[in-house]
Design a protein around this motif. Structure first.
Motif, mmCIF file in Angstrom:
data_model
loop_
_atom_site.group_PDB
_atom_site.id
_atom_site.type_symbol
_atom_site.label_atom_id
_atom_site.label_comp_id
_atom_site.label_asym_id
_atom_site.label_seq_id
_atom_site.Cartn_x
_atom_site.Cartn_y
_atom_site.Cartn_z
ATOM 1 N N SER A 155 0.820 -1.218 0.000
ATOM 2 C CA SER A 155 0.000 0.000 0.000
ATOM 3 C C SER A 155 0.851 1.264 0.000
ATOM 4 C CB SER A 155 -0.938 0.002 1.211
ATOM 5 O OG SER A 155 -0.204 -0.001 2.421
ATOM 6 N N THR A 156 2.006 1.209 0.656
ATOM 7 C CA THR A 156 2.874 2.392 0.736
ATOM 8 C C THR A 156 3.600 2.661 -0.574
ATOM 9 O OG1 THR A 156 3.233 2.144 3.111
ATOM 10 C CG2 THR A 156 4.908 3.368 1.882
ATOM 11 N N LEU A 157 4.101 1.614 -1.206
ATOM 12 C CA LEU A 157 5.015 1.808 -2.330
ATOM 13 C C LEU A 157 4.345 2.291 -3.607
ATOM 14 C CD1 LEU A 157 7.413 -1.239 -1.845
ATOM 15 C CD2 LEU A 157 7.817 1.157 -1.272
ATOM 16 N N VAL A 158 3.027 2.167 -3.703
ATOM 17 C CA VAL A 158 2.367 2.630 -4.934
ATOM 18 C C VAL A 158 2.042 4.118 -4.896
ATOM 19 C CG1 VAL A 158 1.394 0.391 -5.538
ATOM 20 C CG2 VAL A 158 0.101 1.925 -4.040
ATOM 21 N N THR A 159 2.369 4.783 -3.787
ATOM 22 C CA THR A 159 2.097 6.220 -3.692
ATOM 23 C C THR A 159 3.397 6.997 -3.514
ATOM 24 O OG1 THR A 159 1.821 6.182 -1.283
ATOM 25 C CG2 THR A 159 -0.133 5.752 -2.613
ATOM 26 N N SER A 160 3.431 8.199 -4.090
ATOM 27 C CA SER A 160 4.576 9.097 -3.937
ATOM 28 C C SER A 160 4.101 10.527 -4.141
ATOM 29 C CB SER A 160 5.665 8.760 -4.956
ATOM 30 O OG SER A 160 6.771 9.635 -4.825
ATOM 31 N N ARG A 161 4.528 11.423 -3.277
ATOM 32 C CA ARG A 161 4.140 12.822 -3.448
ATOM 33 C C ARG A 161 4.881 13.427 -4.644
ATOM 34 N NH1 ARG A 161 4.803 11.842 1.894
ATOM 35 N NH2 ARG A 161 3.018 12.241 3.290
#
Length: 474
Positions: free
Chosen positions: A340-346
């Protein structure tokens, strides 16, 4: 807790930190022997080795493609010398990088200096500016992680997982014809065979392994925001996209042509979701086996010298399956978080992925530990055929399904007196224990055709398994 001086810690506590009992976590402590194979691929030292590997290969690739004026392909000896920086990477290399990073406060910059310092000894000092050429840290990191995860999966985790599934498959084959009372909603239900039920789990796990075996491991090397801006400014005539593609594919990875500063990590999320799903299926298997042990379907083979309970000497506890349950849950917790964390980036980049990825080894470590425990647990199981038969023999009411279904078929064929088959069997069996004599008495009074009556009178719970044994081969 007492306080110690630095001198005391050096001579006491710090000197013994290698002891498994002083490790902060069990994967590097109590369970180190089971998880040690992952260290070669997912530890901090392995990550740094893979970073060195990527940097060295990038330098070799740039020379081979002559991307800048004055560059020529390296000789075989020069290439071999550069690659020895990787193959000779050892504990002293790790220590040197740590010392450099203490100054740079940047791990990838420390790798750049580490390689640059070795070029003079190889007669390649003039190529020092080519180390980390046009790269951002993520160009190196994403490739290093992809190499480490790929090799950990293919060389360690998949072989262990396939080994456990093969154990389950072999047990299923061996018990293909062993009748077993089913339990739906925890209640006695239409019998099956032990082998067929094991085969269901084996097939479910095999499907997940097939998905994981097809996993792509993506990589990119395209600069600070994925635009090749520095590359094109330095060498505008070069086809940098082709240089990038051939380099990434040369590492044995799949090229991602379109990214921000980071490779998007979607492939990692896909992989971790599949591994977590495998974990959950295996967890379901562990709880089922635990339950079958508790009702006596499986006997555990005692291990010489082992203690089952500290106070009850008759017990052999199913600790392998219980340990596996806990570690599968921990593995899923880490892998789910990573996915869940790795598919998002600011915007074009933030650092959450960097911190998260340092825990990849923990996710795989707990899964590998669970696999080890399941493998050991399976080797210590024996089927209690007597218990299986006894359970079937005390549940003749499960034949109610067969009798009422035959009555329906008889009604269609025009046999009189077959009205309300479900309701009649419900009255006979619900809330009642029905033995063989009572069941056969009921069948004889139905007025079935001779062939149908004969089939039902010959039927027993042990023989009411349909084609279960044939299904094991799927």
């Amino acid at each position: 807790m007492p306080e110690y001086s630095d001198a005391q810690l050096t001579s006491t506590g710090r000197a013994s930190l290698a002891s498994s009992s002083l490790a902060l976590g069990p994967l590097d402590g109590r369970y180190r022997p089971q998880t040690a194979p992952l260290v070669d691929y997912l530890s901090e030292a392995a990550l740094n080795r893979d970073r060195v590997h990527v940097e060295v290969e990038w330098l070799i690739h740039l020379c081979e493609k002559r991307v800048l004026p004055g560059l020529e392909p390296l000789t075989e000896d020069q290439v071999a010398g550069l690659r020895r920086i990787v193959t000779e990477f050892d504990e002293s290399s790790v220590a040197e990088l740590a010392e450099t990073e203490a100054v740079t406060v940047h791990d990838v910059k420390a790798v750049e200096y580490f390689i640059g310092d070795r070029l003079e000894g190889l007669g390649l000092a003039r190529l020092r500016p080519l180390v980390h050429f046009a790269c951002t840290s993520e160009d190196i990191n994403n490739l290093a992680y992809a190499l480490g995860v790929r090799d950990a999966v293919q060389q360690v985790w998949l072989p262990a997982a396939r080994g456990v599934v093969e154990q389950i498959r072999e047990l299923a084959t061996a018990q293909a014809d062993t009748p077993m009372l089913s339990r739906t909603h925890g209640q006695p239900a239409t019998p099956t065979t032990l082998g067929k039920e094991l085969a269901v789990t084996a097939r479910r796990l095999e499907r997940q392994l097939e998905r994981i075996g097809r996993q792509e491991f993506l990589g990119k090397i395209n600069g600070a925001t994925g635009t090749y801006a520095a590359h094109v400014t330095a060498a505008p005539a070069v086809d940098w996209q082709e240089i990038s593609r051939t380099f990434v594919e040369g590492l044995g990875l799949t090229w991602n042509p379109l990214t921000t500063q980071i490779e998007s990590h979607d492939w990692q999320a896909e992989l971790y979701a599949d591994v977590a799903r495998f974990n959950r299926i295996l967890h379901n298997f562990c709880t089922d086996v635990w339950s079958y042990i508790s009702i006596g379907y499986f006997k555990q083979i005692p291990v010489a010298g082992a203690t089952g309970s500290s106070t009850m000497p008759h017990k052999v506890n199913p600790i392998r399956f219980e340990n596996a349950e806990a570690n599968l849950e921990l593995s899923c917790a880490v892998l789910d978080s990573l996915a869940s964390t790795l598919v998002t980036s600011r915007w074009q980049r933030d650092l959450t992925d960097s911190s998260a990825q340092r825990n990849i080894g923990i996710g795989f470590g707990h899964s590998l530990l669970a696999l080890s425990n399941v493998a050991k647990g399976l080797r210590q199981l024996d089927v209690n055929v007597e218990a299986l038969r006894a359970d079937l023999d005390t549940n003749w009411e499960v034949l109610g399904e067969a009798i009422q279904t035959v009555m329906r078929a008889e009604a269609i064929a025009g046999v009189a007196g077959m009205e309300n088959p479900y309701e009649r069997l419900k009255e006979l069996t619900r809330g009642h224990r029905v033995d063989a004599a009572r069941m056969q008495e009921f069948v004889k009074g139905l007025g079935l055709s001779e062939a149908a009556e004969r089939r039902l009178l010959e039927l027993t719970p042990e023989g009411y398994t349909g084609v279960a044994s044939q299904l094991v081969g799927h």
